[in-house]
Design a protein around this motif. Sequence first.
Motif, PDB file in Angstrom:
ATOM      1  N   LYS A 105      45.018  34.160  36.930  1.00  0.00           N
ATOM      2  CA  LYS A 105      45.314  34.700  35.600  1.00  0.00           C
ATOM      3  C   LYS A 105      46.001  36.056  35.721  1.00  0.00           C
ATOM      4  CE  LYS A 105      41.791  34.670  32.914  1.00  0.00           C
ATOM      5  NZ  LYS A 105      40.533  35.124  32.244  1.00  0.00           N
ATOM      6  N   LEU A 142      49.804  36.885  34.380  1.00  0.00           N
ATOM      7  CA  LEU A 142      50.032  37.881  33.331  1.00  0.00           C
ATOM      8  C   LEU A 142      50.898  39.020  33.853  1.00  0.00           C
ATOM      9  CD1 LEU A 142      46.523  38.007  31.617  1.00  0.00           C
ATOM     10  CD2 LEU A 142      48.620  36.913  30.779  1.00  0.00           C
ATOM     11  N   SER A 174      54.501  39.971  32.068  1.00  0.00           N
ATOM     12  CA  SER A 174      54.966  41.304  31.680  1.00  0.00           C
ATOM     13  C   SER A 174      56.338  41.587  32.267  1.00  0.00           C
ATOM     14  CB  SER A 174      53.963  42.361  32.168  1.00  0.00           C
ATOM     15  OG  SER A 174      52.709  42.197  31.537  1.00  0.00           O
ATOM     16  N   ILE A 225      48.503  45.854  35.143  1.00  0.00           N
ATOM     17  CA  ILE A 225      47.364  44.955  34.989  1.00  0.00           C
ATOM     18  C   ILE A 225      46.666  44.717  36.329  1.00  0.00           C
ATOM     19  CG2 ILE A 225      48.809  42.879  35.193  1.00  0.00           C
ATOM     20  CD1 ILE A 225      46.807  41.477  33.356  1.00  0.00           C
ATOM     21  N   SER A 231      50.468  33.596  27.679  1.00  0.00           N
ATOM     22  CA  SER A 231      51.304  34.729  27.294  1.00  0.00           C
ATOM     23  C   SER A 231      51.011  35.166  25.857  1.00  0.00           C
ATOM     24  CB  SER A 231      52.778  34.348  27.435  1.00  0.00           C
ATOM     25  OG  SER A 231      53.615  35.371  26.964  1.00  0.00           O
ATOM     26  N   TRP A 243      47.586  36.858  25.603  1.00  0.00           N
ATOM     27  CA  TRP A 243      47.618  38.209  26.154  1.00  0.00           C
ATOM     28  C   TRP A 243      48.292  39.173  25.174  1.00  0.00           C
ATOM     29  CZ3 TRP A 243      45.285  41.392  29.009  1.00  0.00           C
ATOM     30  CH2 TRP A 243      45.909  42.476  29.631  1.00  0.00           C
TER      31      TRP A 243
END
Length: 240
Positions: free
Chosen positions: A175, A179, A183, A159, A224, A227
């Motif tokens: 952000k 994220l 992951s 990402i 979470s 996403w």
Amino acid sequence: MTYCVGLLLNQGMVCLSDTRTNAGLDNISTYRKMFTFEVPGERVIVIMTAGSLSVTQTTIARLHEAMDDEIATPETSITLAPTMLKVAQLVGNTLAAVRREIDEKLSMSQGASASMIVAGQRKGGGMRMFLIYPEGNFIEATDDTPFLQIGEHKYGKPILDRVVRPETGLQDAQKAVLLSMDSTLRSNLSVGMPLDLAVIEKDALQVTSRRRIEAGDEGFRAMSEAWSNALRDGFTRIAV
């Protein structure tokens, strides 16, 4: 294991670390891995650590000891060093010295290892971020690679590769690192909550925002889930 990530952006720097230390399946502990050194209006330094806890804790302790020494000089103290490059050199030299000393004391053939991310800015200088290797050498974040990672980095890297650019705003940057951490948390049990998040705005010369994110944090949980839903929706729309 651990996961720490730092972003170097036009608007400032964003740093995120987990706090899990795993010394076996039945010995999981929580230790802070992000350390801040501030002289408001003059300089700010954030250090994140990964690897052997004995090495990282001793290194941080020696950096503090050098700062508090009555005869501290720009050659020995990170809060007096004239540039961020010199700060990185001091941290690297201290880390390498501690690692060598602990390796000599270990009876096992496998030595202790650790790495660090050093980010900061001093008055009159630009923002800089370095990845310090166990041997004390280092690399620096650049416009081409505006983020650095240590620890269990492979799950959170995709990402960052796709969305982080020098012009990324600080809100989007937070952000992105959260994220990236999400992951990693989902894919590796040796990385765990709580999380430490620090934001340093350009030329603020102090940490402008800091946050401890505990397990069960509603904001992080909602991010979470959003996403995960976005990834599933995107997956179903892609044609083969």
